[in-house]
Enzyme design. Structure first.
Site, PDB file in Angstrom:
ATOM      1  CB  SER A  62      46.989 -41.885 -21.221  1.00  0.00           C
ATOM      2  OG  SER A  62      47.678 -43.144 -21.343  1.00  0.00           O
ATOM      3  CB  SER A  87      58.601 -52.812 -18.353  1.00  0.00           C
ATOM      4  OG  SER A  87      57.288 -53.303 -18.952  1.00  0.00           O
ATOM      5  CG  HIS A 124      59.072 -52.079 -14.704  1.00  0.00           C
ATOM      6  ND1 HIS A 124      59.276 -53.498 -14.837  1.00  0.00           N
ATOM      7  CD2 HIS A 124      57.723 -52.102 -15.113  1.00  0.00           C
ATOM      8  CE1 HIS A 124      58.357 -54.146 -15.311  1.00  0.00           C
ATOM      9  NE2 HIS A 124      57.461 -53.439 -15.417  1.00  0.00           N
ATOM     10  CB  THR A 154      54.895 -52.903  -7.995  1.00  0.00           C
ATOM     11  OG1 THR A 154      54.435 -54.194  -7.540  1.00  0.00           O
ATOM     12  CG2 THR A 154      56.344 -53.022  -8.452  1.00  0.00           C
ATOM     13  CE  LYS A 195      56.372 -55.175 -12.404  1.00  0.00           C
ATOM     14  NZ  LYS A 195      55.890 -56.659 -12.598  1.00  0.00           N
ATOM     15  CB  THR A 201      39.471 -56.258  -2.516  1.00  0.00           C
ATOM     16  OG1 THR A 201      40.034 -57.388  -2.859  1.00  0.00           O
ATOM     17  CG2 THR A 201      40.714 -54.914  -2.365  1.00  0.00           C
ATOM     18  CB  THR A 202      40.632 -59.662   1.545  1.00  0.00           C
ATOM     19  OG1 THR A 202      39.354 -60.281   1.618  1.00  0.00           O
ATOM     20  CG2 THR A 202      41.294 -60.173   2.676  1.00  0.00           C
ATOM     21  CB  THR A 208      53.073 -58.666 -23.129  1.00  0.00           C
ATOM     22  OG1 THR A 208      52.402 -59.480 -22.573  1.00  0.00           O
ATOM     23  CG2 THR A 208      54.032 -57.708 -22.042  1.00  0.00           C
TER      24      THR A 208
HETATM   25  C1  LIG Z   1      54.392 -50.416 -15.700  1.00  0.00           C
HETATM   26  C2  LIG Z   1      53.723 -51.519 -14.990  1.00  0.00           C
HETATM   27  N1  LIG Z   1      52.644 -50.831 -14.130  1.00  0.00           N
HETATM   28  C3  LIG Z   1      51.981 -51.765 -13.376  1.00  0.00           C
HETATM   29  C4  LIG Z   1      52.184 -52.985 -13.324  1.00  0.00           C
HETATM   30  C5  LIG Z   1      51.323 -54.062 -12.274  1.00  0.00           C
HETATM   31  O1  LIG Z   1      52.117 -54.299 -10.936  1.00  0.00           O
HETATM   32  P1  LIG Z   1      51.777 -55.520 -10.422  1.00  0.00           P
HETATM   33  O2  LIG Z   1      52.438 -56.836 -10.564  1.00  0.00           O
HETATM   34  O3  LIG Z   1      52.141 -54.899  -8.981  1.00  0.00           O
HETATM   35  O4  LIG Z   1      50.173 -55.575 -10.249  1.00  0.00           O
HETATM   36  C6  LIG Z   1      53.088 -53.710 -14.161  1.00  0.00           C
HETATM   37  C7  LIG Z   1      53.297 -55.129 -14.078  1.00  0.00           C
HETATM   38  O5  LIG Z   1      54.326 -55.857 -14.674  1.00  0.00           O
HETATM   39  C8  LIG Z   1      53.844 -52.858 -15.086  1.00  0.00           C
HETATM   40  O6  LIG Z   1      54.685 -53.311 -15.731  1.00  0.00           O
END
Ligand SMILES: Cc1ncc(COP(=O)(O)O)c(C=O)c1O
Length: 358
Positions: free
Chosen positions: A90, A142, A170, A198, A201, A230-231, A316
């Site tokens: 990782s 990000s 991203h 995602t 974004k 989950t729904t 963060t």
């Molecule tokens: C690199 C990365 N992966 C996954 C996610 C999670 O995305 P989501 O907002 O769709 O849960 C984020 C959220 O900012 C992210 O920056």
């Protein structure tokens, strides 16, 4: 007030096609999905969206989740359970959702320094060739806006018999001729085994997914608690995402405008002598270097100039003594500046720098 730190990178949450598709879906099937995917919560919007995502990434199948966080967490933890002995490699800067998935899976793991191929190879070499392995990494990091070496990581994966898991959160919508992300831009999609993205974004709506082989998606569909119990996404959300993806597959307009704004903002900031961190992506991190000063800067921008940028702070980004040498450290990027669309991150207490999402 103008929001300069949104993840709605291309302003697709405001796009007339997306809004119209969502209105239409609500009128057609109502507000909620009514259940989990396996028990009445699958509409034709969900099915079409999965097909569209599989096509976007050149994969046999895709699987929707309620967010990319859940997609990462569920897929990685489930893979570990389904593949006894799986060793995960990782990247040190992976998102919390991947870290949680790997941790939750409970299998052996190795952390390699951010995009450090020598370190990754050193770690891969230590594990027998026939041991199942997976390399988990992102395309666009990000917080500092760096882009990983997808092709070289895939080469190592091929050499050491490892699967690849790429978070393109991203990048989807923003990069590649059809918005398929950095792997599409670099012609490497077919070398990556599992792509995570995602819908919240670049595509401007909500939800997450993986795209992979049919066998992989079926396995995750059958065993991942985060998919099963989950729904499902509201049909209108799926409809909006579908409209957004379809639009961005054929329209270069938004990507071109976005690139131009990134260039302009970075140029203006440099001209003004601001400490913008160099990177090849759309992220515009400005390292202030002191949490109190950073908060003062963002407060001033808000109160005097009507510009909302959010300081980004631990957890963060990591706490660390120096800002610029090893990016989002103790300092936080001034925010991620997205001069055209709505906000994203609220990262708690005063941070040294901020980051603008362009
Ligand atoms: C690199 C990365 N992966 C996954 C996610 C999670 O995305 P989501 O907002 O769709 O849960 C984020 C959220 O900012 C992210 O920056």
């Amino acid at each position: 007030m103008t929001v300069w730190c949104s993840n709605d990178y291309l302003g697709m949450s405001q796009h007339p096609k997306v809004r119209a598709a969502m209105h239409e879906a609500i009128d057609e099937v109502g507000a909620g999905s009514g259940g989990t995917r396996n028990i009445s919560g699958t509409s034709h919007y969900h099915v079409e969206l999965e097909e569209e995502l599989a096509d976007l990434h050149g994969k046999e199948a895709a699987l929707l989740f309620t967010s990319a966080y859940i997609a990462n967490e569920s897929t990685l933890s489930t893979l570990t359970r389904l593949m006894p002995g799986l060793v995960i490699f990782s990247d040190a800067k992976n998102h919390a959702s991947m870290i949680e998935g790997i941790r939750h899976g409970g299998g052996p793991k190795h952390i390699f320094r951010n995009n450090d191929l020598d370190h990754l190879e050193e770690l891969l070499k230590k594990v027998p060739l026939d041991t199942p392995k997976l390399i988990a990494f992102e395309s666009v990091y990000s917080m500092d806006g760096n882009i990983s070496s997808i092709g070289s990581i895939c080469e190592l994966a091929e050499k050491y018999n490892a699967l690849t898991y790429l978070d393109e959160v991203h990048a989807v919508g923003l990069y590649g001729p059809r918005g398929g992300g950095i792997a599409e831009l670099e012609g490497a999609m077919d070398r990556v085994d599992i792509i995570n993205g995602t819908l919240a974004k670049g595509f401007g709506v909500m939800g997450g997914y993986i795209a992979a082989s049919k066998a992989c998606c079926d396995a995750i569909r059958s065993y991942a608690p985060g998919f099963i119990f989950t729904t499902s996404l509201a049909p209108a959300i799926a409809a909006g995402a579908l409209a957004s993806i379809r639009h961005l597959k054929v329209s270069e307009l938004e990507r071109a405008r976005h690139r131009e704004r990134v260039r302009t903002l970075k140029g203006l900031m440099k001209q003004a002598g601001l400490p913008v961190m160099e990177n090849p992506s759309h992220i515009v991190p400005v390292m202030v270097g002191d949490p109190v000063h950073c908060k003062a800067v963002t407060d001033t921008l808000l109160t005097h100039y009507g510009i909302y940028v959010q300081p980004i702070n631990y957890p963060t980004v990591p706490r660390a003594p120096s800002a610029c040498a090893s990016p989002p450290r103790r300092s936080t990027p001034i925010s991620r500046w997205q001069p055209s669309s709505p906000p994203s991150k609220s990262c708690g207490p005063p941070a040294p720098s901020a980051r603008a999402n362009m």
